[in-house]
Scaffold this motif. Structure first.
Motif, PDB file in Angstrom:
ATOM      1  N   LEU B   5      -4.813  -5.632   1.505  1.00 23.78           N
ATOM      2  CA  LEU B   5      -5.800  -5.115   2.446  1.00 23.78           C
ATOM      3  C   LEU B   5      -7.191  -5.310   1.866  1.00 23.78           C
ATOM      4  CD1 LEU B   5      -6.274  -3.628   5.124  1.00 23.78           C
ATOM      5  CD2 LEU B   5      -6.215  -1.482   3.828  1.00 23.78           C
ATOM      6  N   GLU B   6      -7.990  -6.114   2.566  1.00 25.50           N
ATOM      7  CA  GLU B   6      -9.359  -6.362   2.141  1.00 25.50           C
ATOM      8  C   GLU B   6     -10.313  -5.340   2.750  1.00 25.50           C
ATOM      9  OE1 GLU B   6      -7.435 -10.466   3.022  1.00 25.50           O
ATOM     10  OE2 GLU B   6      -7.581  -8.487   3.961  1.00 25.50           O
ATOM     11  N   CYS B  22      -9.916  -6.010  -2.542  1.00 20.46           N
ATOM     12  CA  CYS B  22      -8.584  -6.250  -1.984  1.00 20.46           C
ATOM     13  C   CYS B  22      -7.617  -5.322  -2.713  1.00 20.46           C
ATOM     14  CB  CYS B  22      -8.173  -7.704  -2.165  1.00 20.46           C
ATOM     15  SG  CYS B  22      -6.448  -8.069  -1.741  1.00 20.46           S
ATOM     16  N   ALA B  23      -6.979  -4.451  -1.958  1.00 25.34           N
ATOM     17  CA  ALA B  23      -5.985  -3.544  -2.527  1.00 25.34           C
ATOM     18  C   ALA B  23      -4.600  -4.081  -2.214  1.00 25.34           C
ATOM     19  CB  ALA B  23      -6.150  -2.148  -1.948  1.00 25.34           C
ATOM     20  N   GLY B  24      -3.804  -4.255  -3.260  1.00 26.94           N
ATOM     21  CA  GLY B  24      -2.486  -4.816  -3.083  1.00 26.94           C
ATOM     22  C   GLY B  24      -1.402  -3.922  -3.639  1.00 26.94           C
ATOM     23  N   SER B  25      -0.189  -4.105  -3.122  1.00 25.35           N
ATOM     24  CA  SER B  25       0.953  -3.374  -3.640  1.00 25.35           C
ATOM     25  C   SER B  25       2.199  -4.226  -3.477  1.00 25.35           C
ATOM     26  CB  SER B  25       1.126  -2.035  -2.908  1.00 25.35           C
ATOM     27  OG  SER B  25       1.360  -2.242  -1.535  1.00 25.35           O
ATOM     28  N   ASN B  77       3.006  -2.719  -9.871  1.00 32.49           N
ATOM     29  CA  ASN B  77       3.158  -2.592  -8.413  1.00 32.49           C
ATOM     30  C   ASN B  77       1.881  -2.313  -7.634  1.00 32.49           C
ATOM     31  OD1 ASN B  77       5.639  -3.274  -7.451  1.00 32.49           O
ATOM     32  ND2 ASN B  77       6.040  -1.276  -6.540  1.00 32.49           N
ATOM     33  N   THR B  78       0.738  -2.248  -8.288  1.00 34.31           N
ATOM     34  CA  THR B  78      -0.527  -2.135  -7.563  1.00 34.31           C
ATOM     35  C   THR B  78      -1.531  -3.141  -8.127  1.00 34.31           C
ATOM     36  OG1 THR B  78      -1.441  -0.428  -8.996  1.00 34.31           O
ATOM     37  CG2 THR B  78      -0.189   0.314  -7.074  1.00 34.31           C
ATOM     38  N   VAL B  79      -2.362  -3.657  -7.230  1.00 30.86           N
ATOM     39  CA  VAL B  79      -3.323  -4.686  -7.598  1.00 30.86           C
ATOM     40  C   VAL B  79      -4.660  -4.348  -6.970  1.00 30.86           C
ATOM     41  CG1 VAL B  79      -3.946  -7.110  -7.258  1.00 30.86           C
ATOM     42  CG2 VAL B  79      -1.582  -6.493  -7.803  1.00 30.86           C
ATOM     43  N   THR B  80      -5.728  -4.557  -7.722  1.00 32.81           N
ATOM     44  CA  THR B  80      -7.063  -4.453  -7.166  1.00 32.81           C
ATOM     45  C   THR B  80      -7.809  -5.737  -7.508  1.00 32.81           C
ATOM     46  OG1 THR B  80      -7.052  -2.061  -7.516  1.00 32.81           O
ATOM     47  CG2 THR B  80      -9.152  -3.095  -6.992  1.00 32.81           C
ATOM     48  N   LEU B  81      -8.323  -6.376  -6.499  1.00 28.11           N
ATOM     49  CA  LEU B  81      -9.042  -7.647  -6.650  1.00 28.11           C
ATOM     50  C   LEU B  81     -10.437  -7.484  -6.067  1.00 28.11           C
ATOM     51  CD1 LEU B  81      -8.645 -10.744  -7.384  1.00 28.11           C
ATOM     52  CD2 LEU B  81      -8.201 -11.052  -4.931  1.00 28.11           C
TER      53      LEU B  81
END
Lengths: 107, 123
Positions: B5-6, B22-25, B77-81
């Motif tokens: 999700l951007e 960008c929040a990722g999981s 399991n979580t990403v922040t870009l």
């Protein structure tokens, strides 16, 4: 930089037609090529990777072929959900260049 | 299940700055890294920047080199870009997507994409 050229730019076809889209690379990219489908207002969806590997969940009417500089995406029997724009992408180098897109329209 | 999700897109004046997130999981950043891809209105797709998850190496398209900076991290399991965009130009106007590499290489197809965030550069 590697340039990718798709043809045709626009394609008019009917439901049930066999459709082929060509993508040419300016230099050899082995089989490092992907195909995507994009519908208006949506993110691209990966269809094919490594030239011919069908991504999980993608219908088997989609297939890819080719190596080196020439690649083909084939839709064996066009369905109503397939009217969209299709892009190829090379990923032989870190800057993954996309083709300009092929819009598949209803005839 | 992977989700991206951007956020952060906005209207900005030429020469201005903006930071996209960008929040990722559903996956581990260190195994995959991430990229940004943009699409100008009515145009095709353009890879913008990528970051390696294994060593943090960063890569940029010539059109943004020296103006944009990619960064990212993540726990299991979580990403922040992020994409820090400076000295913005009208030609940077586009929907910006974050995208996950299929196999984790910096040169890769992208199997998951966010929904995109719109950046408009105009006075």
């Amino acid at each position: 930089d590697i340039q990718m050229t798709q043809s045709p730019s626009t394609l008019s076809a009917s439901v049930g037609d066999r459709v082929t889209i060509t993508c040419r690379a300016s230099q050899s990219i082995s089989r490092w090529l992907a195909w995507y489908q994009q519908k208006p207002g949506k993110a691209p969806k990966l269809l094919i990777h490594q030239a011919s590997n069908l991504q999980s969940g993608v219908p088997s009417r989609f297939s890819g072929s080719g190596s080196g500089t020439e690649f083909i995406l084939t839709i064996s029997s066009l369905q109503p959900d397939d009217f969209a724009t299709y892009y190829c992408q090379q990923y032989d180098g870190y800057s993954g260049t996309f083709g300009q897109g092929t819009k598949v329209e209803i005839k | 299940e992977v989700h991206l999700l951007e956020s952060g897109g906005d209207l900005v004046q030429p020469g201005g700055s903006l930071r996209l997130s960008c929040a990722g999981s559903g996956f581990t950043f260190s195994n995959y890294g991430m990229s940004w891809v943009r699409q100008a209105p009515g145009k095709g797709l353009e890879w913008v920047s990528g970051i390696s998850g294994s060593d943090g190496s960063t890569y940029y398209a010539d059109s943004v080199k020296g103006r944009f900076t990619i960064s990212g991290d993540g726990s299991k399991n979580t990403v922040t870009l992020y994409l820090q965009m400076n000295r913005l130009r009208a030609e940077d106007t586009a929907v910006y997507y974050c995208a996950k590499p299929l196999m984790g290489s910096i040169s890769d197809a992208f199997d998951y994409w966010g929904q995109g965030t719109l950046v408009t550069v105009s006075s």
